[in-house]
Design a protein around this motif. Structure first.
Motif, PDB file in Angstrom:
ATOM      1  N   PHE A   1      -0.257  17.848 -16.380  1.00  0.00           N
ATOM      2  CA  PHE A   1      -1.249  19.396 -16.563  1.00  0.00           C
ATOM      3  C   PHE A   1      -2.619  18.836 -17.482  1.00  0.00           C
ATOM      4  O   PHE A   1      -3.168  19.506 -16.691  1.00  0.00           O
ATOM      5  CB  PHE A   1       0.122  20.189 -16.620  1.00  0.00           C
ATOM      6  CG  PHE A   1      -0.807  21.584 -17.069  1.00  0.00           C
ATOM      7  CD1 PHE A   1      -1.705  23.126 -15.776  1.00  0.00           C
ATOM      8  CD2 PHE A   1      -1.695  22.182 -18.389  1.00  0.00           C
ATOM      9  CE1 PHE A   1      -1.569  23.568 -16.003  1.00  0.00           C
ATOM     10  CE2 PHE A   1      -2.373  22.765 -18.271  1.00  0.00           C
ATOM     11  CZ  PHE A   1      -2.225  24.090 -17.488  1.00  0.00           C
ATOM     12  N   GLY A   2      -2.135  18.781 -17.678  1.00  0.00           N
ATOM     13  CA  GLY A   2      -3.675  18.494 -18.814  1.00  0.00           C
ATOM     14  C   GLY A   2      -4.824  17.424 -17.762  1.00  0.00           C
ATOM     15  O   GLY A   2      -5.504  17.498 -17.966  1.00  0.00           O
ATOM     16  N   ARG A   3      -3.815  16.427 -17.691  1.00  0.00           N
ATOM     17  CA  ARG A   3      -4.544  15.271 -16.229  1.00  0.00           C
ATOM     18  C   ARG A   3      -5.114  16.441 -14.978  1.00  0.00           C
ATOM     19  O   ARG A   3      -6.834  15.879 -15.344  1.00  0.00           O
ATOM     20  CB  ARG A   3      -3.761  14.124 -16.165  1.00  0.00           C
ATOM     21  CG  ARG A   3      -4.653  13.136 -14.660  1.00  0.00           C
ATOM     22  CD  ARG A   3      -3.144  12.132 -14.393  1.00  0.00           C
ATOM     23  NE  ARG A   3      -3.326  13.537 -13.771  1.00  0.00           N
ATOM     24  CZ  ARG A   3      -1.759  13.171 -12.361  1.00  0.00           C
ATOM     25  NH1 ARG A   3      -1.219  12.130 -13.062  1.00  0.00           N
ATOM     26  NH2 ARG A   3      -1.165  14.170 -12.002  1.00  0.00           N
ATOM     27  N   ASP A   4      -4.539  16.809 -14.668  1.00  0.00           N
ATOM     28  CA  ASP A   4      -5.059  18.042 -13.754  1.00  0.00           C
ATOM     29  C   ASP A   4      -6.319  18.322 -13.737  1.00  0.00           C
ATOM     30  O   ASP A   4      -6.895  19.058 -13.557  1.00  0.00           O
ATOM     31  CB  ASP A   4      -4.078  18.402 -13.342  1.00  0.00           C
ATOM     32  CG  ASP A   4      -2.953  17.271 -12.007  1.00  0.00           C
ATOM     33  OD1 ASP A   4      -3.023  15.815 -12.202  1.00  0.00           O
ATOM     34  OD2 ASP A   4      -2.249  17.869 -11.720  1.00  0.00           O
ATOM     35  N   ILE A   5      -6.162  19.655 -15.121  1.00  0.00           N
ATOM     36  CA  ILE A   5      -7.006  20.020 -15.542  1.00  0.00           C
ATOM     37  C   ILE A   5      -8.195  19.299 -16.220  1.00  0.00           C
ATOM     38  O   ILE A   5      -9.946  19.953 -15.541  1.00  0.00           O
ATOM     39  CB  ILE A   5      -6.514  21.209 -16.574  1.00  0.00           C
ATOM     40  CG1 ILE A   5      -5.874  21.532 -16.242  1.00  0.00           C
ATOM     41  CG2 ILE A   5      -7.671  21.966 -17.804  1.00  0.00           C
ATOM     42  CD1 ILE A   5      -5.842  23.304 -15.727  1.00  0.00           C
ATOM     43  N   ARG A   6      -7.891  18.129 -16.740  1.00  0.00           N
ATOM     44  CA  ARG A   6      -9.688  17.965 -17.395  1.00  0.00           C
ATOM     45  C   ARG A   6     -10.439  17.113 -15.449  1.00  0.00           C
ATOM     46  O   ARG A   6     -11.829  17.109 -15.994  1.00  0.00           O
ATOM     47  CB  ARG A   6      -8.676  16.043 -18.059  1.00  0.00           C
ATOM     48  CG  ARG A   6      -8.669  16.975 -19.710  1.00  0.00           C
ATOM     49  CD  ARG A   6      -8.847  15.751 -20.627  1.00  0.00           C
ATOM     50  NE  ARG A   6      -7.565  14.700 -20.415  1.00  0.00           N
ATOM     51  CZ  ARG A   6      -6.141  14.746 -20.753  1.00  0.00           C
ATOM     52  NH1 ARG A   6      -6.543  16.157 -21.706  1.00  0.00           N
ATOM     53  NH2 ARG A   6      -5.315  14.102 -20.454  1.00  0.00           N
ATOM     54  N   ARG A   7      -8.994  16.861 -14.962  1.00  0.00           N
ATOM     55  CA  ARG A   7      -9.816  16.136 -13.497  1.00  0.00           C
ATOM     56  C   ARG A   7     -10.371  17.278 -13.065  1.00  0.00           C
ATOM     57  O   ARG A   7     -11.965  17.372 -12.687  1.00  0.00           O
ATOM     58  CB  ARG A   7      -9.054  15.729 -12.579  1.00  0.00           C
ATOM     59  CG  ARG A   7      -9.780  15.260 -11.191  1.00  0.00           C
ATOM     60  CD  ARG A   7      -8.888  14.878  -9.970  1.00  0.00           C
ATOM     61  NE  ARG A   7      -7.836  14.570 -10.169  1.00  0.00           N
ATOM     62  CZ  ARG A   7      -6.193  14.255 -10.443  1.00  0.00           C
ATOM     63  NH1 ARG A   7      -5.808  15.470 -10.626  1.00  0.00           N
ATOM     64  NH2 ARG A   7      -5.174  13.349 -10.951  1.00  0.00           N
TER      65      ARG A   7
ATOM     66  N   LYS B   1       6.443  14.984 -19.161  1.00  0.00           N
ATOM     67  CA  LYS B   1       5.979  14.742 -17.746  1.00  0.00           C
ATOM     68  C   LYS B   1       4.706  15.569 -17.179  1.00  0.00           C
ATOM     69  O   LYS B   1       4.082  15.450 -16.501  1.00  0.00           O
ATOM     70  CB  LYS B   1       7.056  13.855 -17.140  1.00  0.00           C
ATOM     71  CG  LYS B   1       6.358  13.476 -15.359  1.00  0.00           C
ATOM     72  CD  LYS B   1       7.374  12.886 -14.626  1.00  0.00           C
ATOM     73  CE  LYS B   1       6.779  11.439 -13.673  1.00  0.00           C
ATOM     74  NZ  LYS B   1       7.617  11.170 -13.325  1.00  0.00           N
ATOM     75  N   THR B   2       5.894  16.838 -17.100  1.00  0.00           N
ATOM     76  CA  THR B   2       5.129  18.244 -16.482  1.00  0.00           C
ATOM     77  C   THR B   2       3.328  18.905 -17.618  1.00  0.00           C
ATOM     78  O   THR B   2       1.857  18.853 -17.013  1.00  0.00           O
ATOM     79  CB  THR B   2       5.883  19.204 -16.697  1.00  0.00           C
ATOM     80  OG1 THR B   2       6.861  19.732 -15.731  1.00  0.00           O
ATOM     81  CG2 THR B   2       5.530  20.221 -16.076  1.00  0.00           C
TER      82      THR B   2
ATOM     83  N   TYR C   1       3.755  20.612  -9.998  1.00  0.00           N
ATOM     84  CA  TYR C   1       5.504  20.055 -11.075  1.00  0.00           C
ATOM     85  C   TYR C   1       6.349  21.315 -10.874  1.00  0.00           C
ATOM     86  O   TYR C   1       7.355  21.762 -12.291  1.00  0.00           O
ATOM     87  CB  TYR C   1       5.031  20.457 -12.282  1.00  0.00           C
ATOM     88  CG  TYR C   1       3.612  19.421 -12.530  1.00  0.00           C
ATOM     89  CD1 TYR C   1       3.950  17.962 -12.401  1.00  0.00           C
ATOM     90  CD2 TYR C   1       1.841  19.490 -12.752  1.00  0.00           C
ATOM     91  CE1 TYR C   1       2.621  16.582 -12.764  1.00  0.00           C
ATOM     92  CE2 TYR C   1       1.039  19.263 -12.711  1.00  0.00           C
ATOM     93  CZ  TYR C   1       1.369  17.233 -13.042  1.00  0.00           C
ATOM     94  OH  TYR C   1       0.609  16.931 -13.004  1.00  0.00           O
ATOM     95  N   SER C   2       6.815  22.047  -9.739  1.00  0.00           N
ATOM     96  CA  SER C   2       7.919  23.502  -9.960  1.00  0.00           C
ATOM     97  C   SER C   2       8.934  22.595 -10.039  1.00  0.00           C
ATOM     98  O   SER C   2       9.491  23.404 -11.006  1.00  0.00           O
ATOM     99  CB  SER C   2       7.781  23.363  -8.620  1.00  0.00           C
ATOM    100  OG  SER C   2       6.372  24.545  -8.321  1.00  0.00           O
TER     101      SER C   2
END
Length: 572
Positions: free
Chosen positions: A81-87, A76-77, A8-9
């Motif tokens: 980010f939360g979705r990626d961490i949970r995955r 959106k970031t 998300y840079s």
């Protein structure tokens, strides 16, 4: 966490650039307002007033559009980010060994995957929206204020250190409380989860009041800690407002003196007052950030603990391909103990289970029967010795390849919410409807499934709540049968069945598993009498190996098991 931020840079760069643009426009507004007063109003220049006022409206509208863009990219970031961490958490936990599960606990893992991720996600959103804005606004406000009135800027020298000290004290006290609050969340979740899953037992023993007291104690503990934290936050805002208001009074006071002396104009005082409010509001935003970040840090540390936890059961770097006799399971001088246990659960276990043969394991409660079975699919690794499948140590076989050879039926039947067909296809994704009915027939489950109007499309509730214990066991057995593996592991999988169903199931099972290796843990002697070899376990050691007749003639422990069960049957 940084690797989860990197994708998300561009979004973060957009947030910084849009924030910078919006702040520059906002910082120009007090200057334009000062010009309207000092030039337009003082000189009665209406065209200048209208022109500058119109420019202010354009700048204000442009700032609103830019800050809307900031909110969009920040949200959106943070959500991505939360979705990626949970995955990442889910994938990592899926690969955990059972010992890793035991170490952290199910309730804590659920809290870390939900509540902790939400805390970090919310604080990231706040950082992108407020913590990027506040420093830029602070620096920009100071530059603009000092540029317009250097003499009046001395007022800030008294206010800024006070606010900085207050932020430091509250942040220092808040960090331990936030860590404690997350641990208390774990405890609360654990009690709630135990009450929901064990509601039948609680009601059966009339222990509702005891459980209410347990919940109330944990709930009050959580509340009291939360109140302590919120008291700090409640103190912070009023104190900051007091400092801001006294700063405003001082600016107006000294500004009026300077206007009276003719060294400052009214418009400049108005602009300076606005810049001072921008500076102090930036400090308030920073203070809230410094309060929320410790809580996010506590959550982040707990998430990182899971993400960094290395699986102690890893695939071999160089798998072995040479194989011995297919379907053979061999234990060679195996010793195993659970993490932190003083005494081994299994000691010096040696035996061989061959293809086409049934090996039964029997013994008293706590003798290590289920543990022995769990070593074969490598749910745990042995402490000493080795477990071999097809002549290869299980530690030298990739886990996926090893478990593809095995059809496992756990002691506690575990079904998933979904249809009967979906649960059966958990064993074999490509299974046809014909194969499913065949497996259901062998496991003696077809009768109760056919009775239902939906058939194999019958919906199973979470954990099979709408099925009896025996029905769940039979579906679990069907799920293993549909896999058609080399090795079947039945971990006390017939305990919920009546004697008649048990006998029918084993008779049907013998027909379709004659070319497979069967390891069977059982409590009933009637379940193991036809086994090719029976292993008697006593306190984690082999107390005897042989057929039913051999053990009945020679083994004291087996004789005691048989006689105790006969006495129970006769008493019944």
């Amino acid at each position: 966490m940084i690797k989860h931020i990197k994708p998300y840079s561009l979004h973060i760069a957009a947030v910084v650039l849009l924030t910078l643009g919006g702040i520059m426009l906002e910082l120009l507004l007090p200057t334009l307002m000062a010009n309207v007063v000092d030039i337009g109003i003082v000189n009665g220049d209406m065209p200048y007033i209208l022109k500058t006022g119109g420019l202010m409206l354009v700048f204000a509208l442009a700032a609103i559009i830019l800050m809307t863009g900031v909110s969009f990219f920040a949200s959106k970031t943070a959500l991505g980010f939360g979705r990626d961490i949970r995955r990442s958490l889910f994938i990592n936990v899926e690969n955990f060994s059972l010992q890793a599960f035991d170490k952290i606990g199910t309730a804590s893992l659920i809290t870390r995957s939900t509540n902790d991720v939400k805390q970090v996600q919310d604080v990231l959103n706040m950082i992108l929206r407020m913590m990027t804005r506040a420093p830029l606004m602070l620096v920009g406000g100071i530059i603009m204020a000092v540029t317009r009135e250097p003499g009046l800027s001395v007022v800030f020298l008294g206010a800024l250190p006070l606010l900085a000290l207050l932020i430091f004290i509250i942040t220092r006290k808040a960090i331990p409380l936030f860590v404690s609050l997350q641990k208390k969340t774990d405890k609360l979740n654990l009690i709630v989860r135990e009450n929901l899953t064990g509601v039948r037992v609680i009601r059966a023993f009339n222990n509702e009041n005891h459980e209410k007291e347990r919940f109330e104690a944990a709930n009050l503990d959580f509340r009291n800690t939360g109140i302590k934290v919120n008291k700090m936050m409640a103190v912070l805002f009023p104190v900051m407002m007091i400092v801001m208001n006294f700063t405003s009074i001082a600016i107006v006071w000294f500004g009026a003196v300077r206007i009276d002396q003719g060294v400052m104009q009214v418009g400049n005082l108005m602009a300076f007052l606005q810049y001072s409010m921008m500076i102090l509001m930036s400090l308030i935003m920073l203070s809230f950030g410094f309060i929320m970040i410790p809580r996010a840090k506590a959550s982040m540390d707990r998430i990182n603990e899971v993400l960094k936890m290395e699986n102690d059961i890893a695939d071999p770097e160089y798998p072995k391909n040479e194989q011995g006799e297919q379907g053979t399971v061999e234990f060679r001088d195996v010793t195993f103990r659970y993490a932190g246990a003083e005494k081994p659960v299994l000691q010096q276990i040696s035996f061989t289970a061959k293809k086409g043969k049934t090996t039964a394991i029997i013994g008293s409660t706590g003798s290590g029967k289920s543990t022995l079975i769990k070593l074969i699919p490598r749910f745990y690794d042995v402490e000493r010795g080795s477990v071999l499948v097809d002549g290869i140590d299980v530690r030298d076989i990739p886990q996926e390849e090893l478990r593809a050879k095995i059809g496992y039926v756990p002691q506690k039947a575990s079904l998933f919410s979904g249809t009967v067909a979906e649960n059966l296809r958990y064993g074999n994704e490509e299974a046809s409807e014909e194969e499913m009915w065949e497996a259901l027939g062998i496991s003696q489950a077809s009768e109760f499934v056919r009775e239902k109007e939906e058939g194999i499309n019958l919906m199973i509730e979470q954990a099979g709540a709408n099925l009896s214990g025996g029905q769940k066991q039979r579906l679990s057995i069907a799920r293993a049968l549909i896999r058609k593996p080399e090795i079947y592991l039945f971990d006390d999988s017939f305990s919920a069945l009546d004697y008649k169903t048990d006998a029918k199931l084993r008779a049907e099972l013998a027909k379709v598993t004659k070319d497979a290796t069967i390891l069977l843990v059982a409590q009933r002697v009637s379940t193991v009498t036809d086994a090719d070899q029976i292993i008697v376990l006593e306190e984690g050691e082999i107390a005897g190996i042989g057929t039913h007749q051999e053990l009945l003639a020679e083994n004291r422990i087996y004789q005691e098991i048989v006689s105790s069960q006969r006495a129970e049957e006769e008493g019944a």
